[in-house]
Design an enzyme around this catalytic site. Structure first.
Site, mmCIF file in Angstrom:
data_model
loop_
_atom_site.group_PDB
_atom_site.id
_atom_site.type_symbol
_atom_site.label_atom_id
_atom_site.label_comp_id
_atom_site.label_asym_id
_atom_site.label_seq_id
_atom_site.Cartn_x
_atom_site.Cartn_y
_atom_site.Cartn_z
ATOM 1 N N GLY A 150 0.825 -1.193 0.000
ATOM 2 C CA GLY A 150 0.000 0.000 0.000
ATOM 3 C C GLY A 150 0.863 1.248 0.000
ATOM 4 O O GLY A 150 2.026 1.223 0.412
ATOM 5 N N CYS A 151 0.290 2.354 -0.459
ATOM 6 C CA CYS A 151 1.063 3.596 -0.550
ATOM 7 C C CYS A 151 1.440 4.127 0.832
ATOM 8 O O CYS A 151 2.592 4.512 1.065
ATOM 9 C CB CYS A 151 0.295 4.641 -1.346
ATOM 10 S SG CYS A 151 -1.389 4.940 -0.783
#
Length: 347
Positions: A150-151
């Site tokens: 995930g970012c």
């Protein structure tokens, strides 16, 4: 040998960024990499030129429906689909296909965490795509299944990993990440209208509710001798792209600023895509725009007895598509840095 690549979810922000990076990849220029099927759901039947005018090289390509049949016959398939949809497609693709999933379906190791935060049955865990984490680069070499991180976990993990592994801090961290609106994807939403976001900041999914919280804790726990408690607060900012993360944690007794800086500089000394900034400089989202870089600064707040680590990434590049291409490079045997910009765009 030519590697044929397909992108499912090609009309989304992550899919478009993967395309941008692949078109600049030296293997594409040499003919070693071919861009095959581009698929999506709601935009099927449209041309890429209608949807992404910044990619004129493929303007005439028609977006196809996302089916296992369409994706079959490719060597590498990038999945840029909503959470929960990747598993169904991935399970229909053969074991010889390299599947790189940009959704969360295969990131979490703990089934209970997945079910709590995503509300469906856990489908398993794939090699996790932060090569800068100890042992992960080796696991990604030749991997046929890859879970892109995930970012938010990317920015938070790269900020805190050295401090946790070196035992500089107590295993109780607070993370605040300011993000641009592209992190929410292209789906229309009142909350993301310009009139709602311009000139305003807003925290959301607070008090441990954000789905990336267990992912951050999982990553930091890998290098800790005990579980790491994570308090995570995301903040929406009126930016198209970028994540600025500030992370704090109580220092172990006797840890100095010089010691902390030495730990970070040594940890990332051989990492192409993580840059520890000179003392006094601060990470900026603009400085990493469009690049696969993560800029990091580590400081000590002596009065509070805490470490303060700040990181900046582009959520669409190092935070998603750049990580996906970096993992593809490792999987198929290209140079890890191939096709990945190390210089941001300014102003």
């Amino acid at each position: 040998m030519t590697i044929k690549v397909a992108i499912a979810g090609a009309s989304g922000y992550a899919g478009g960024e993967i395309l941008r990076l692949l078109l600049g990849h030296p293997a594409y220029a040499s003919g070693e990499l071919e861009i095959g099927a581009l698929t999506a759901a709601s935009t099927a039947g449209s041309t890429l030129g209608e949807l992404m005018p910044h990619i004129p090289q493929l303007a005439d390509r028609v977006i196809q429906d996302t089916t296992a049949e369409t994706l079959a016959g490719h060597d590498v398939v990038f999945l840029g689909l909503p959470h929960g949809f990747s598993a169904e497609i991935a399970l229909q693709l053969g074991p010889d296909v390299t599947v790189i999933d940009c959704a969360a379906d295969f990131r979490l190791q703990n089934a209970a965490d997945w079910e709590k935060f995503y509300g469906s049955e856990h489908q398993g865990t794939w090699p996790y795509g932060i090569p800068e984490m100890p042992g992960h680069r080796e696991a990604l070499r030749g991997a046929k299944r890859v879970a892109v991180p995930g970012c938010f976990p990317t920015g938070a993990t790269l900020a805190l990993l050295p401090a946790v592994q070196a035992g500089l801090i107590e295993p109780d961290v607070s993370v605040v990440s300011i993000t641009g609106v592209s992190g929410a994807g292209k789906k229309a939403s009142v909350a993301l209208l310009g009139s709602e976001t311009m000139g305003s900041l807003k925290a959301y999914n607070t008090s441990g509710k954000h789905r990336h919280t267990p992912e951050i804790a999982q990553n930091l726990g890998e290098v800790s001798d005990k579980p790491v408690k994570v308090s995570f607060t995301p903040v929406l900012a009126p930016l198209p792209r970028g994540i600025l993360t500030t992370a704090t944690a109580p220092l172990k007794e006797g840890v100095t600023a010089e010691q902390a800086r030495a730990v970070y500089e040594e940890f990332y000394a051989q990492e192409t895509f993580v840059h520890v900034l000179p003392e006094g400089a601060q990470p900026q989202t603009q400085a990493v725009l469009g690049s696969n870089m993560c800029h990091v600064q580590v400081e000590i707040d002596e009065e509070a007895g805490k470490v303060l680590v700040t990181s900046a990434i582009d959520n669409l590049t190092k935070g998603t598509a750049g990580a996906a291409v970096q993992c593809m490079n490792l999987s198929v045997g290209f140079d890890e840095a191939a096709g990945l910009p190390q210089v941001g765009v300014a102003p």
